[in-house]
Write a protein that holds these residues in place. Sequence first.
Motif, PDB file in Angstrom:
ATOM      1  N   MET A  83       0.387 -24.544   5.032  1.00  0.00           N
ATOM      2  CA  MET A  83       0.503 -25.336   6.270  1.00  0.00           C
ATOM      3  C   MET A  83      -0.682 -26.299   6.391  1.00  0.00           C
ATOM      4  O   MET A  83      -0.518 -27.445   6.805  1.00  0.00           O
ATOM      5  N   ARG A  84      -1.873 -25.823   6.015  1.00  0.00           N
ATOM      6  CA  ARG A  84      -3.064 -26.682   6.129  1.00  0.00           C
ATOM      7  C   ARG A  84      -3.038 -27.847   5.148  1.00  0.00           C
ATOM      8  O   ARG A  84      -3.734 -28.826   5.329  1.00  0.00           O
ATOM      9  N   GLU A  85      -2.191 -27.720   4.111  1.00  0.00           N
ATOM     10  CA  GLU A  85      -2.079 -28.845   3.169  1.00  0.00           C
ATOM     11  C   GLU A  85      -1.186 -29.958   3.706  1.00  0.00           C
ATOM     12  O   GLU A  85      -1.122 -31.034   3.125  1.00  0.00           O
ATOM     13  N   ARG A  86      -0.444 -29.673   4.787  1.00  0.00           N
ATOM     14  CA  ARG A  86       0.424 -30.717   5.376  1.00  0.00           C
ATOM     15  C   ARG A  86       0.056 -30.908   6.853  1.00  0.00           C
ATOM     16  O   ARG A  86       0.883 -30.667   7.744  1.00  0.00           O
ATOM     17  N   PRO A  87      -1.202 -31.340   7.122  1.00  0.00           N
ATOM     18  CA  PRO A  87      -1.634 -31.415   8.522  1.00  0.00           C
ATOM     19  C   PRO A  87      -0.823 -32.394   9.369  1.00  0.00           C
ATOM     20  O   PRO A  87      -0.542 -32.117  10.543  1.00  0.00           O
ATOM     21  N   SER A  88      -0.409 -33.548   8.763  1.00  0.00           N
ATOM     22  CA  SER A  88       0.341 -34.537   9.573  1.00  0.00           C
ATOM     23  C   SER A  88       1.628 -33.918  10.086  1.00  0.00           C
ATOM     24  O   SER A  88       1.974 -34.049  11.269  1.00  0.00           O
ATOM     25  N   PHE A  89       2.350 -33.255   9.192  1.00  0.00           N
ATOM     26  CA  PHE A  89       3.628 -32.670   9.583  1.00  0.00           C
ATOM     27  C   PHE A  89       3.447 -31.622  10.684  1.00  0.00           C
ATOM     28  O   PHE A  89       4.089 -31.681  11.730  1.00  0.00           O
ATOM     29  N   TRP A  90       2.518 -30.675  10.455  1.00  0.00           N
ATOM     30  CA  TRP A  90       2.390 -29.575  11.420  1.00  0.00           C
ATOM     31  C   TRP A  90       1.775 -30.025  12.738  1.00  0.00           C
ATOM     32  O   TRP A  90       2.119 -29.493  13.810  1.00  0.00           O
ATOM     33  N   LEU A  91       0.892 -31.037  12.673  1.00  0.00           N
ATOM     34  CA  LEU A  91       0.354 -31.555  13.948  1.00  0.00           C
ATOM     35  C   LEU A  91       1.442 -32.296  14.720  1.00  0.00           C
ATOM     36  O   LEU A  91       1.469 -32.278  15.945  1.00  0.00           O
ATOM     37  N   PHE A 139      -5.064 -36.566  19.856  1.00  0.00           N
ATOM     38  CA  PHE A 139      -6.124 -37.378  19.248  1.00  0.00           C
ATOM     39  C   PHE A 139      -6.217 -37.097  17.747  1.00  0.00           C
ATOM     40  O   PHE A 139      -6.283 -38.029  16.933  1.00  0.00           O
ATOM     41  N   LEU A 140      -6.200 -35.786  17.410  1.00  0.00           N
ATOM     42  CA  LEU A 140      -6.299 -35.427  15.986  1.00  0.00           C
ATOM     43  C   LEU A 140      -5.171 -36.064  15.180  1.00  0.00           C
ATOM     44  O   LEU A 140      -5.397 -36.644  14.122  1.00  0.00           O
ATOM     45  N   ARG A 141      -3.927 -35.923  15.722  1.00  0.00           N
ATOM     46  CA  ARG A 141      -2.752 -36.381  14.958  1.00  0.00           C
ATOM     47  C   ARG A 141      -2.668 -37.900  14.852  1.00  0.00           C
ATOM     48  O   ARG A 141      -2.353 -38.435  13.788  1.00  0.00           O
ATOM     49  N   PHE A 142      -2.920 -38.580  15.984  1.00  0.00           N
ATOM     50  CA  PHE A 142      -2.619 -40.016  15.993  1.00  0.00           C
ATOM     51  C   PHE A 142      -3.833 -40.928  15.849  1.00  0.00           C
ATOM     52  O   PHE A 142      -3.680 -42.130  15.670  1.00  0.00           O
ATOM     53  N   VAL A 143      -5.049 -40.372  15.934  1.00  0.00           N
ATOM     54  CA  VAL A 143      -6.244 -41.212  15.795  1.00  0.00           C
ATOM     55  C   VAL A 143      -7.109 -40.734  14.620  1.00  0.00           C
ATOM     56  O   VAL A 143      -7.340 -41.478  13.662  1.00  0.00           O
ATOM     57  N   HIS A 144      -7.537 -39.483  14.701  1.00  0.00           N
ATOM     58  CA  HIS A 144      -8.499 -39.000  13.710  1.00  0.00           C
ATOM     59  C   HIS A 144      -7.921 -38.954  12.291  1.00  0.00           C
ATOM     60  O   HIS A 144      -8.519 -39.498  11.357  1.00  0.00           O
ATOM     61  N   LEU A 145      -6.759 -38.316  12.160  1.00  0.00           N
ATOM     62  CA  LEU A 145      -6.190 -38.111  10.816  1.00  0.00           C
ATOM     63  C   LEU A 145      -5.891 -39.435  10.113  1.00  0.00           C
ATOM     64  O   LEU A 145      -6.358 -39.655   8.984  1.00  0.00           O
TER      65      LEU A 145
END
Length: 153
Positions: free
Chosen positions: A124-132, A31-37
């Motif tokens: 890592m937290r600066e690239r949330p899409s990649f790491w998620l 959900f975080l990766r594909f909806v929220h972000l």
Amino acid sequence: MSEFDVEQIPRILVRWVHILAAIAAVGGLLFLRFVHLPAAQEALSEDARARLREEVMRRWRRLVNLGIALLFLTGVYNFLVIGIPKGKVAPYYHMLFGVKFLAAMGVFFIASALVGRSPTFAAMRERPSFWLTVNAALAVLLILISSTLRHIE
Ligand code: HEM
């Protein structure tokens, strides 16, 4: 199919917890990766996004920590009670389990780094899409391996 035995109850209860924790953790991650972000990126200004992210992370962090603790404890129990006996009959069970264990450690590490506050993992937290995305792929692999392990007798 063998007959039901009351001695199986603890194993079934632990399995429930393991599967429910996996559903909540992996569902939340997807959900975080594909909806929220993407929705937050589309709809909010940078300031509002930063504030929302702070609030989401504060809540998600608790679930991640609880999920890791439950998955780890129930996973070790599953391995001792279900895994070791199966591995004696089918040695490749342990090979697959080893891959699952490493993938789980990877998922736990990435999830902890993303919800944590340590400056070491700030990049890592600066690239949330990649790491998620990496974590979502590992989580899917975990589910595939876990449901394969189940069918090894
Ligand atoms: C993100 C982490 C994890 C996820 C998503 C996950 C997912 C699952 C799922 C869905 C099952 C049930 C499969 C089924 O009944 O069809 C399962 C079973 C199992 N899990 Fe996990 N798990 C995770 C972490 C762990 C860890 C850390 C361990 C060990 C320390 C572990 C050990 C096991 C074992 C031994 C089974 C039983 C396999 C069998 O039936 O032979 N799991 N897991």
